[in-house]
Design an enzyme around this catalytic site. Structure first.
Site, PDB file in Angstrom:
ATOM      1  N   GLU A  45       6.077 -55.145  55.849  1.00 28.66           N
ATOM      2  CA  GLU A  45       7.248 -55.741  55.208  1.00 28.66           C
ATOM      3  C   GLU A  45       8.436 -55.588  56.126  1.00 28.66           C
ATOM      4  O   GLU A  45       8.852 -54.478  56.448  1.00 28.66           O
ATOM      5  CB  GLU A  45       7.538 -55.029  53.897  1.00 28.66           C
ATOM      6  CG  GLU A  45       6.609 -55.456  52.801  1.00 28.66           C
ATOM      7  CD  GLU A  45       6.686 -54.502  51.647  1.00 28.66           C
ATOM      8  OE1 GLU A  45       7.805 -54.169  51.228  1.00 28.66           O
ATOM      9  OE2 GLU A  45       5.622 -54.076  51.190  1.00 28.66           O
ATOM     10  N   ASP A  56      18.000 -50.133  46.435  1.00 33.63           N
ATOM     11  CA  ASP A  56      17.594 -49.184  47.466  1.00 33.63           C
ATOM     12  C   ASP A  56      18.354 -47.876  47.414  1.00 33.63           C
ATOM     13  O   ASP A  56      19.541 -47.834  47.093  1.00 33.63           O
ATOM     14  CB  ASP A  56      17.764 -49.817  48.847  1.00 33.63           C
ATOM     15  CG  ASP A  56      16.660 -50.832  49.128  1.00 33.63           C
ATOM     16  OD1 ASP A  56      15.491 -50.415  49.145  1.00 33.63           O
ATOM     17  OD2 ASP A  56      16.968 -52.019  49.293  1.00 33.63           O
TER      18      ASP A  56
END
Ligand SMILES: Cc1ncc(COP(=O)(O)O)c(C=O)c1O
Lengths: 254, 393
Positions: A45, A56
Site C-alpha cells: 500500500e 491516522d
C-alpha cells in the site's frame, strides 16, 4: 484478472506493507517498493500523504507531514511510479484521502493509476454509498478495485452489504482505533476475528491497524487471509532509513 | 430552490458525510435519532427552560440609535453577546448536551479555536456532570490563555493538538480521532455548522432560535417580521446559520455573510474561504475550502481566532454558489476600526468576529428606510488583549 484477486488465490497467509510516499526522502518511493517485493512481501500500500489524515495516529501523521514538506504530490508520485511495472510484479494499492484525489480529478486519477499498473485504491473517507452512486463506474472502467473497510462496530447487516459489493478483499480494521501499533491483541480482538471468520464471507479479509511484529501478524492471520503492517514499518524507516528493509520483513513471518 | 438539508444530507451539491468507516456507527446513530430526540416534548421542555433560565434568552433585539444615525439606516443588533459565556456558541452546546444525554453518552469531546466553543462545551458539561475533553491547537492554547483557564476551572481537560499546523483544523482532526478511538460512550459536540451530516443541520436548528426571536422582536419594533437585510460573520457559519435560518425562504430578505479577509484577500494571509476556496472535502463535509492545487488544506489567517477556519459549512457554500447570500470580506484593520466604533457609539465592546460584520456599514450603502439586523455574535472580553495591542490602548 486483477493482480489482487490472483494474489488472494495463493495458498498462504499474505503480508502487506504500507508506507508513506515521500518519506523519509522524497525519492525513496521506488526503492522501498522494490526492496519490499524482494523481501517477500505479497502486496504493497503506497500512502499518498494528506495534510489532515484523520484516521491516522501520530506515526503516519508525522510521516505525512514530512513527505509533504519534502514536496510529495499526486503528480510527483505518478511520475516516480511511471516505470514501476518494469521491475515490480506484486499488487500495488494506493491508499489516500479523498480530497487530493478530487483535486486531481477522479477520472484523471484513475486513468493515471491504470497507466502505471496500480491495482486498487483504499480511500478511508470516501463512503461506500457515495462511491457506489458516483465513482464505481469510473473505477471499473480503469480496472481498479476499491477496497472497503469494516470495524468491530460495523453491524452484521452492513458487513454483509460490504461483502456483497466488494471486489478483492475486505480491509478489516482490528480495533476501534486510528492507525498505530499495538504490542499484542487481546481476547476482544480474537473474538472479533473469529466472529468475522465464522460469517464465511465471499471476500477474503485482510486485517490492518495495530499489527507490528511476528506476534500480532500471527494473531491477526489466525483466521484472516492476511494482514497489513503500516505504522510499525513507517517507524522502522524513520529510525533505520531504507537500508535493510528485508530485515524488518523477515522478522514478521518466521 | 431549497436551502434546507435534503434526505441524503446535502445542501445542493454540498454536504454529505465523508467519514471513515470507523465513524459510520456513531454518525448513523446521530443521524437516525437527532430529529426524533429534538421533537420529544421532554427534550423541548428542558431545552427551552435552559435557554431561558440559564443562557438568558431571549436576547434583546436592540435598536442602535447612534450607529443608525451615523450610517443613515435603521440598524438593529441581535445581542447574542449577552448570552451566558459571551457568545451564541452556547445555544448549540445546550442542545447537543441534551442529545448526548438522550443517547446515553457519558463522555463529551469538542474542538476549539479561540476557546469560545470549548468554554461553552465545558460549561454545559459542568452543568450536567459529564466528563469533558476539549482539543485545542498548541498554538491557540498559547494565544488564548484566559479561555484555557476558564475551561479548566469548569472541570474540562484541555488536550493540545500537536499535529499539522497546531490550530483549529488540527484540533478538529484530533477530536475526530478521539471519536474513532471511543466510539461507544462518547458524543462529539462540533462547534459550528461543519462536519459530516447531520451536524450542519443539527447545529443550524439549535442556532435557529436566533432568527425565531428576531421575527417576534422585529414585529414589536417595526410591525413587520422581515428585515431588509440580515448581516452575520462566518467562521464555520453557525451564528450566521442561526440568524438566517427562518429567512432562508423569504427571498426578499437579503442575507449578508461576512468573512475575514485577514491582511487582504490576495495577501496570502486571509480566511476568505468562499472567494479563495475550491470545492473539496474537509472534516467529513463536501464544501468550499482553502487548499493547495494538490488538495492539501491550507492554513487560514485572521486577527480573529473564531474566523480562521479553512472551510465553511455546506449550507453557506450552497448560499454562496446559489447567490442566495451576498458574501463580503473584511480585513483585520476594517474589523478592528468597526469594533472600536461600536464601543464609542453604543457602549458595547464586540467580539472581533462580530466586528467583521459591523464593518459592512463602511463597505455598503443602505437606504435610509432599510431595516438592517446585525447578529452581534459575541462580546469582546476575550479579545481585550488583541484590542489593547492593536490600538496601543
Ligand atoms: C463571537 C463569535 N462569533 C463568531 C464565531 C464564528 O463561528 P460561527 O461562524 O460558527 O458562528 C465565533 C467562533 O469562535 C465566535 O466566538
Amino acid at each position: 484478472m486483477n493482480r489482487i484477486n490472483q494474489k488472494l488465490k495463493e495458498n498462504k497467509k499474505l503480508l502487506s506493507i504500507y508506507f508513506t510516499a515521500g518519506f523519509p526522502k522524497i525519492n525513496d518511493t521506488v526503492s522501498i517498493i522494490e526492496n519490499l517485493e524482494k523481501s517477500g512481501v505479497d502486496f504493497i500500500e503506497i500512502g499518498l500523504p494528506f495534510s489532515d489524515p484523520l484516521a491516522d495516529g501520530p506515526t503516519i501523521q508525522a510521516s505525512s507531514t514530512k513527505a509533504l514538506d519534502n514536496g510529495m504530490t499526486s503528480e510527483v508520485l505518478f511520475n516516480q511510479l511511471k516505470d514501476i511495472r518494469k521491475t515490480v510484479t506484486i499488487p500495488l494499492i494506493i491508499m489516500g484521502y479523498f480530497n487530493p484525489m478530487m483535486q486531481f480529478g477522479i477520472e484523471n486519477f484513475c486513468k493515471k493509476c491504470a497507466e502505471i499498473g496500480i491495482d486498487g485504491l483504499i480511500i478511508p473517507d470516501l463512503p461506500v454509498d457515495v462511491y457506489n452512486d458516483n465513482y464505481k463506474a469510473v473505477f471499473e472502467k480503469y480496472g481498479l478495485i476499491n477496497v472497503f473497510l469494516i470495524t468491530p462496530q460495523t453491524s452484521l447487516e452492513r458487513i454483509q452489504f460490504i461483502d456483497k459489493i466488494s471486489d478483492g478483499f475486505i480491509y478489516m480494521v482490528s480495533s476501534a482505533s486510528v492507525t498505530g501499533s499495538q504490542n499484542a491483541f487481546g481476547k476482544t480482538q480474537d473474538d472479533y476475528f473469529k466472529r468475522i471468520a465464522d460469517l464465511n464471507l465471499k471476500s477474503p479479509q485482510i486485517v490492518g491497524f495495530g499489527i507490528s511484529n511476528a506476534e500480532t501478524f500471527k494473531q491477526a492471520t489466525k483466521y484472516a487471509k492476511g494482514a497489513i503492517i503500516g505504522s510499525a514499518f513507517v517507524k522502522y524507516l524513520a529510525e533505520n532509513g531504507t537500508a535493510n528493509i528485508n530485515k524488518f520483513v523477515s522478522g514478521i513471518r518466521d | 430552490m431549497s436551502y434546507f438539508v435534503d434526505k441524503k444530507g446535502y445542501y445542493g451539491e454540498f454536504g454529505g458525510a465523508f467519514i471513515p468507516e470507523m465513524l459510520y456507527p456513531n454518525v448513523k446513530e446521530l443521524e437516525d435519532n437527532y430529529l426524533k430526540i429534538m421533537q420529544e416534548p421532554s427534550f423541548q421542555k428542558e431545552f427551552q427552560e435552559l435557554l431561558k433560565e440559564y443562557v438568558g434568552r431571549p436576547t434583546p433585539l436592540y435598536f442602535a440609535k447612534r450607529l443608525s444615525e451615523k450610517y443613515q439606516t435603521k440598524i438593529y443588533l441581535k445581542r447574542e453577546d449577552l448570552c451566558h459565556t459571551g457568545a451564541h456558541k452556547i445555544n448549540n452546546t445546550i442542545g447537543q448536551i441534551l442529545v448526548a444525554k438522550k443517547l446515553g453518552k457519558t463522555r463529551v469531546i469538542a474542538e476549539t479555536g479561540a476557546g469560545q466553543h470549548g468554554v461553552a462545551t465545558a460549561t454545559v458539561c459542568a452543568l450536567m456532570g459529564i466528563e469533558c475533553v476539549v482539543y485545542m491547537g498548541e498554538i491557540d492554547i498559547a494565544r488564548q490563555a484566559p479561555n484555557v483557564a476558564r475551561m479548566k476551572m469548569l472541570g474540562a481537560k484541555v488536550v493540545p493538538a500537536l499535529s499539522g499546523s497546531r490550530t483549529l483544523k488540527d484540533a478538529t482532526n484530533e477530536a475526530i480521532r478521539d471519536w474513532i478511538n471511543n466510539p461507544v460512550n462518547t458524543h462529539y459536540i462540533i462547534g459550528s455548522v461543519v462536519g459530516p451530516h447531520p451536524y450542519p443541520d443539527m447545529v443550524a436548528r439549535f442556532q435557529s432560535v436566533i432568527s425565531e426571536e428576531i421575527k417576534k422582536q422585529l414585529k414589536v419594533h417595526e410591525n413587520r417580521e422581515n428585515p431588509d437585510y440580515v448581516i452575520a460573520c462566518v467562521g464555520g457559519g453557525s451564528n450566521a446559520a442561526g440568524a438566517f435560518y427562518h429567512y432562508l425562504d423569504e427571498e426578499k430578505v437579503n442575507l449578508i455573510a461576512v468573512e475575514a479577509a485577514g491582511l487582504g484577500i490576495h495577501s496570502g494571509e486571509s480566511a476568505a474561504t468562499s472567494i479563495l476556496g475550491k470545492e473539496g472535502v474537509i472534516h467529513g463535509s463536501k464544501t468550499l475550502l482553502m487548499q493547495s492545487e494538490d488538495g492539501q488544506i491550507t492554513e487560514p489567517y485572521s486577527i480573529s481566532a473564531g474566523l480562521d477556519y479553512p472551510g465553511i459549512g455546506p449550507l453557506h457554500a450552497h448560499l454562496y454558489r446559489s447567490k442566495r447570500a451576498e458574501f463580503i470580506s473584511i480585513t483585520d484593520a476594517e474589523a478592528m476600526t468597526a469594533g472600536l466604533e461600536l464601543c464609542k457609539l453604543e457602549g458595547i465592546i464586540p467580539a472581533i468576529e462580530s466586528a467583521h460584520a459591523l464593518a459592512v456599514f463602511n463597505m455598503k450603502k443602505f437606504k435610509e428606510s432599510d431595516v438592517v439586523v446585525l447578529n452581534l455574535s459575541g462580546r469582546g472580553d476575550k479579545d481585550l488583549d488583541t484590542y489593547v495591542k492593536y490600538f496601543k490602548l
